[in-house]
Design a protein around this motif. Structure first.
Motif, PDB file in Angstrom:
ATOM      1  N   ILE A 122       0.837  -1.201   0.000  1.00  0.00           N
ATOM      2  CA  ILE A 122       0.000   0.000   0.000  1.00  0.00           C
ATOM      3  C   ILE A 122       0.872   1.252   0.000  1.00  0.00           C
ATOM      4  O   ILE A 122       0.620   2.218  -0.732  1.00  0.00           O
ATOM      5  N   GLY A 123       1.940   1.239   0.822  1.00  0.00           N
ATOM      6  CA  GLY A 123       2.852   2.379   0.875  1.00  0.00           C
ATOM      7  C   GLY A 123       3.538   2.643  -0.446  1.00  0.00           C
ATOM      8  O   GLY A 123       3.747   3.795  -0.835  1.00  0.00           O
ATOM      9  N   LEU A 124       3.910   1.579  -1.154  1.00  0.00           N
ATOM     10  CA  LEU A 124       4.543   1.732  -2.461  1.00  0.00           C
ATOM     11  C   LEU A 124       3.606   2.409  -3.450  1.00  0.00           C
ATOM     12  O   LEU A 124       4.018   3.319  -4.195  1.00  0.00           O
ATOM     13  N   VAL A 125       2.356   1.995  -3.451  1.00  0.00           N
ATOM     14  CA  VAL A 125       1.377   2.594  -4.358  1.00  0.00           C
ATOM     15  C   VAL A 125       1.178   4.074  -4.033  1.00  0.00           C
ATOM     16  O   VAL A 125       1.152   4.935  -4.928  1.00  0.00           O
ATOM     17  N   VAL A 151      11.369  13.420  -4.362  1.00  0.00           N
ATOM     18  CA  VAL A 151      11.880  12.058  -4.156  1.00  0.00           C
ATOM     19  C   VAL A 151      11.927  11.721  -2.674  1.00  0.00           C
ATOM     20  O   VAL A 151      11.577  10.611  -2.258  1.00  0.00           O
ATOM     21  N   LEU A 152      12.359  12.683  -1.847  1.00  0.00           N
ATOM     22  CA  LEU A 152      12.435  12.451  -0.402  1.00  0.00           C
ATOM     23  C   LEU A 152      11.060  12.114   0.173  1.00  0.00           C
ATOM     24  O   LEU A 152      10.917  11.175   0.968  1.00  0.00           O
ATOM     25  N   ILE A 153      10.061  12.868  -0.236  1.00  0.00           N
ATOM     26  CA  ILE A 153       8.719  12.635   0.291  1.00  0.00           C
ATOM     27  C   ILE A 153       8.193  11.274  -0.163  1.00  0.00           C
ATOM     28  O   ILE A 153       7.625  10.514   0.633  1.00  0.00           O
ATOM     29  N   ALA A 154       8.378  10.940  -1.429  1.00  0.00           N
ATOM     30  CA  ALA A 154       7.884   9.654  -1.941  1.00  0.00           C
ATOM     31  C   ALA A 154       8.562   8.477  -1.239  1.00  0.00           C
ATOM     32  O   ALA A 154       7.905   7.496  -0.866  1.00  0.00           O
ATOM     33  N   ALA A 155       9.885   8.568  -1.046  1.00  0.00           N
ATOM     34  CA  ALA A 155      10.603   7.493  -0.341  1.00  0.00           C
ATOM     35  C   ALA A 155      10.171   7.426   1.117  1.00  0.00           C
ATOM     36  O   ALA A 155      10.009   6.329   1.688  1.00  0.00           O
ATOM     37  N   TRP A 158       6.858   5.480   1.559  1.00  0.00           N
ATOM     38  CA  TRP A 158       7.000   4.018   1.593  1.00  0.00           C
ATOM     39  C   TRP A 158       7.568   3.565   2.931  1.00  0.00           C
ATOM     40  O   TRP A 158       7.080   2.605   3.541  1.00  0.00           O
ATOM     41  N   GLY A 159       8.596   4.266   3.409  1.00  0.00           N
ATOM     42  CA  GLY A 159       9.200   3.889   4.675  1.00  0.00           C
ATOM     43  C   GLY A 159       8.226   3.989   5.831  1.00  0.00           C
ATOM     44  O   GLY A 159       8.185   3.109   6.701  1.00  0.00           O
ATOM     45  N   TYR A 160       7.410   5.033   5.827  1.00  0.00           N
ATOM     46  CA  TYR A 160       6.501   5.216   6.950  1.00  0.00           C
ATOM     47  C   TYR A 160       5.375   4.185   6.946  1.00  0.00           C
ATOM     48  O   TYR A 160       4.822   3.875   8.012  1.00  0.00           O
ATOM     49  N   ALA A 161       5.020   3.662   5.788  1.00  0.00           N
ATOM     50  CA  ALA A 161       4.020   2.592   5.749  1.00  0.00           C
ATOM     51  C   ALA A 161       4.505   1.389   6.556  1.00  0.00           C
ATOM     52  O   ALA A 161       3.737   0.767   7.299  1.00  0.00           O
ATOM     53  N   GLU A 208      15.374  18.896   5.200  1.00  0.00           N
ATOM     54  CA  GLU A 208      14.258  18.090   4.703  1.00  0.00           C
ATOM     55  C   GLU A 208      14.635  16.615   4.618  1.00  0.00           C
ATOM     56  O   GLU A 208      13.844  15.734   4.970  1.00  0.00           O
ATOM     57  N   ALA A 209      15.862  16.337   4.181  1.00  0.00           N
ATOM     58  CA  ALA A 209      16.325  14.952   4.121  1.00  0.00           C
ATOM     59  C   ALA A 209      16.418  14.346   5.521  1.00  0.00           C
ATOM     60  O   ALA A 209      16.058  13.180   5.733  1.00  0.00           O
ATOM     61  N   ALA A 210      16.877  15.140   6.475  1.00  0.00           N
ATOM     62  CA  ALA A 210      16.979  14.666   7.853  1.00  0.00           C
ATOM     63  C   ALA A 210      15.603  14.348   8.430  1.00  0.00           C
ATOM     64  O   ALA A 210      15.450  13.443   9.259  1.00  0.00           O
ATOM     65  N   ALA A 211      14.585  15.085   7.994  1.00  0.00           N
ATOM     66  CA  ALA A 211      13.228  14.832   8.476  1.00  0.00           C
ATOM     67  C   ALA A 211      12.621  13.586   7.848  1.00  0.00           C
ATOM     68  O   ALA A 211      11.838  12.864   8.493  1.00  0.00           O
ATOM     69  N   ALA A 212      12.972  13.288   6.601  1.00  0.00           N
ATOM     70  CA  ALA A 212      12.336  12.176   5.881  1.00  0.00           C
ATOM     71  C   ALA A 212      12.985  10.822   6.163  1.00  0.00           C
ATOM     72  O   ALA A 212      12.297   9.801   6.275  1.00  0.00           O
ATOM     73  N   ALA A 213      14.306  10.780   6.277  1.00  0.00           N
ATOM     74  CA  ALA A 213      15.032   9.507   6.355  1.00  0.00           C
ATOM     75  C   ALA A 213      14.610   8.601   7.511  1.00  0.00           C
ATOM     76  O   ALA A 213      14.490   7.377   7.332  1.00  0.00           O
ATOM     77  N   PRO A 214      14.355   9.110   8.723  1.00  0.00           N
ATOM     78  CA  PRO A 214      14.025   8.211   9.839  1.00  0.00           C
ATOM     79  C   PRO A 214      12.723   7.446   9.685  1.00  0.00           C
ATOM     80  O   PRO A 214      12.434   6.568  10.507  1.00  0.00           O
ATOM     81  N   ALA A 215      11.936   7.736   8.662  1.00  0.00           N
ATOM     82  CA  ALA A 215      10.703   6.974   8.448  1.00  0.00           C
ATOM     83  C   ALA A 215      10.989   5.501   8.183  1.00  0.00           C
ATOM     84  O   ALA A 215      10.107   4.655   8.340  1.00  0.00           O
ATOM     85  N   ALA A 216      12.238   5.195   7.811  1.00  0.00           N
ATOM     86  CA  ALA A 216      12.602   3.795   7.532  1.00  0.00           C
ATOM     87  C   ALA A 216      13.417   3.173   8.655  1.00  0.00           C
ATOM     88  O   ALA A 216      14.049   2.125   8.463  1.00  0.00           O
ATOM     89  N   VAL A 217      13.400   3.786   9.850  1.00  0.00           N
ATOM     90  CA  VAL A 217      14.221   3.255  10.948  1.00  0.00           C
ATOM     91  C   VAL A 217      13.761   1.868  11.378  1.00  0.00           C
ATOM     92  O   VAL A 217      14.529   1.101  11.957  1.00  0.00           O
TER      93      VAL A 217
END
Length: 443
Positions: A122-125, A151-155, A158-161, A208-217
Motif C-alpha cells: 500500500i505504501g509503495l502505491v 523524491v524524499l517525500i515519496a521514499a 514508503w518507509g513510513y508505511a 528536509e532529508a533529515a526529516a524524511a530519512a528516519p521513516a525507515a528506521v
C-alpha cells in the motif's frame, strides 16, 4: 459503502488476553498487560517524540531565514500530512494483529494476509501516486528545492508505511517495550540527523532529508530476532479484506492529516497573499501548543484500543468519559500556563521575530484539547469495530475545518483557532453516540 461490521473476535468480552512470547520479551508480565513500567516506557517514548519535534523547529528557526523556515514548516506539514493518512495502517494493523493471534487454528481463513507485507505494498502505491501528482503540489509547496524534495517525500511515504504497520503489530501483540523503542528510535534519529545537517550545511534540502530519512528506521529493528518474527504476523483476514480495511482506516486518517499533521500546508493553501512571517508564527504556535497533548495521546492509541476492546460493554462509556475528563482538566491548566509563559519562551528560544500573543497560544492549546478528544473518541469507536462512525466523524470534522479556514473576513490566527477548536466537536458527538449505543447494546 463503508463497512461497519468488523471481525467479532476483537470485541468479545471473554476473549483471551494471552499473548505468546510476551513473558520472554517484556520482562515477565505473561499476559502483555500495560504495567506501570511499560506505561512509563510508552510515555517516555512519546515525550521523546514531542521534545524532538519541538527541538527540530528550534533548529530550523535558528538555522534558516524566516522565508526558508516557512517553506520547511510547510514541507514538514505536507510530508507528515501524508504520513498522517498512512497512519490509518497502524490502527488497522493493531486490530488485525490482535484479532489474528486470537484465532483458533481451526478458525483460520484459507489465506491470512501478512500484515507488514500488505502495508508495504500500500505504501509503495501511495509513494508512486505522490510522485505522479508532484507537478500539482511541488511548485507551490516546495519552490526552492523541487525534484530532490519530491523524491524524499515519496521514499519517506514508503518507509513510513512499514513504520506504521510494524508499530501496529507490536501494539496488537502487546510487545509494548518494543513499541516504545521503535517510537523513540525514529524521533531520536530525526533529531540527530537534523543537528548534524544544521552544523555541517545549514541547508533547507539537508534539513528536509533529515526529516524524511528516519521513516525507515523500522528496518534496523528487524535485526532483533523477536521483531523479525513479529514482522511476519498474519491478520485475521485475507489480503483483499485487510487492504480494504486499511484503506477505510486511511480515509479517516486523511481527515486526521488535514487537521493535525498537514494543517500547516492547509493553512498555507487557504491563505494566499498572507504575510510569510505571520504564517510562520501561527504554524509554529500550532505545532508548539498541540505537541504536549497530541503526541502522548497518539502514542497511547494502541493501548487505548486494546483496553476498550477488552473492557466489559457496561464499562466502556465510563472509561472513555473518565479519560476525557482528565484530558480536559490537564488542557485547561496547560492553556493557562502556555498563555502566561509561552510568548516569552518562544521569543527566547526561537528569536524575537517569532512573537505570538498570549491569547493566541492559550486558545490554540484549548483547540489542541478539542483535537485530542476527537482522537480519543475515534480510537474508542475503532476498538468497538464501528468503522463507519469513526470515518464519518473524522470526515465531517475535516470538512468543517476546511470551511472555517476559508472564512474570508477573518485573519490567519482566528481562522486557525476556529478550525482546530470548533470543527472537532462534530466528530466527537458522532463518536460518542456510537460508544453510547455499543455500551447499551443498541444497534
Amino acid at each position: 459503502m463503508l463497512e461497519e461490521s468488523r471481525p467479532s473476535t476483537l470485541a468479545g468480552d471473554d476473549a483471551s488476553d494471552d499473548v505468546e512470547g510476551d513473558a520472554g520479551v517484556e520482562g515477565g508480565a505473561s499476559r502483555g498487560d500495560v504495567t506501570a513500567g511499560r506505561a512509563a516506557g510508552i510515555m517516555a517514548a512519546s515525550i521523546t517524540a514531542a521534545v524532538s519535534s519541538l527541538l527540530i523547529t528550534v533548529i530550523s528557526a535558528r538555522t534558516l531565514t524566516v522565508e526558508q523556515n516557512k517553506e520547511f514548516l510547510v514541507f514538514w506539514g505536507f510530508m507528515f500530512g501524508i504520513f498522517g493518512v498512512i497512519s490509518g495502517i497502524q490502527t488497522e494493523s493493531t486490530r488485525a494483529a490482535l484479532a489474528g493471534r486470537r484465532l483458533a487454528p481451526a478458525d483460520e481463513p484459507t489465506r491470512r494476509a501478512r500484515i507488514l507485507a500488505t502495508s508495504l505494498l500500500i505504501g509503495l502505491v501511495i509513494g508512486l501516486l505522490t510522485l505522479t501528482a508532484a507537478p500539482a503540489w511541488a511548485p507551490r509547496l516546495t519552490p526552492s528545492t523541487g525534484a530532490p524534495t519530491i523524491v524524499l517525500i515519496a521514499a519517506g511515504v514508503w518507509g513510513y508505511a512499514g513504520q506504521a504497520s510494524l508499530s501496529g503489530v507490536l501494539a496488537g501483540t502487546r510487545h509494548w517495550n518494543l513499541y516504545s523503542t521503535l517510537m523513540a528510535a525514529e524521533a531520536l534519529l530525526r533529531l540527530l540527523l537534523t543537528l548534524v545537517i544544521a552544523v555541517l550545511t545549514a541547508s533547507l534540502i539537508g534539513l528536509e532529508a533529515a526529516a524524511a530519512a528516519p521513516a525507515a528506521v523500522w528496518i534496523l529493528l528487524l535485526l532483533i530476532p523477536t521483531v523479525r518474527t513479529l514482522a511476519g504476523s498474519r491478520a485475521d483476514v485475507g489480503p483483499p479484506r485487510l487492504t480494504s480495511f486499511s484503506l477505510q482506516a486511511m480515509v479517516s486518517s486523511a481527515s486526521w492529516a488535514v487537521l493535525v499533521t498537514g494543517f500547516p500546508t492547509l493553512l498555507e493553501i487557504t491563505s494566499p497573499g498572507a504575510d510569510a512571517a505571520e504564517l510562520a508564527i501561527v504554524i509554529l504556535a500550532v505545532s508548539i501548543t498541540r505537541s504536549p497533548i497530541m503526541i502522548p495521546l497518539q502514542a497511547f492509541q494502541g493501548v487505548l484500543i486494546t483496553t476498550i476492546a477488552d473492557a466489559r460493554a457496561s464499562r466502556r462509556l465510563a472509561t472513555v468519559a473518565r479519560i476525557l475528563g482528565i484530558l480536559l482538566g490537564v488542557g485547561l491548566v496547560l492553556a493557562l500556563a502556555v498563555a502566561g509563559a509561552g510568548p516569552w519562551l518562544i521569543r527566547t528560544i526561537y528569536g524575537p521575530q517569532y512573537d505570538p500573543s498570549p491569547l493566541l497560544l492559550g486558545l490554540l492549546t484549548l483547540a489542541a484539547v478539542s483535537m485530542a478528544s476527537l482522537v480519543l473518541t475515534g480510537a474508542s469507536t475503532i476498538a468497538l469495530n464501528n468503522h463507519r462512525a469513526y470515518t464519518l466523524g473524522w470526515i465531517l470534522t475535516a470538512v468543517a475545518a476546511v470551511l472555517l479556514l476559508r472564512l474570508p473576513p477573518l485573519g490567519v490566527s482566528p481562522r486557525a483557532v476556529l478550525a482546530l477548536g470548533l470543527a472537532p466537536l462534530i466528530g466527537i458527538c458522532i463518536h460518542l453516540c456510537a460508544i453510547v449505543r455499543a455500551s447499551t447494546g443498541k444497534p
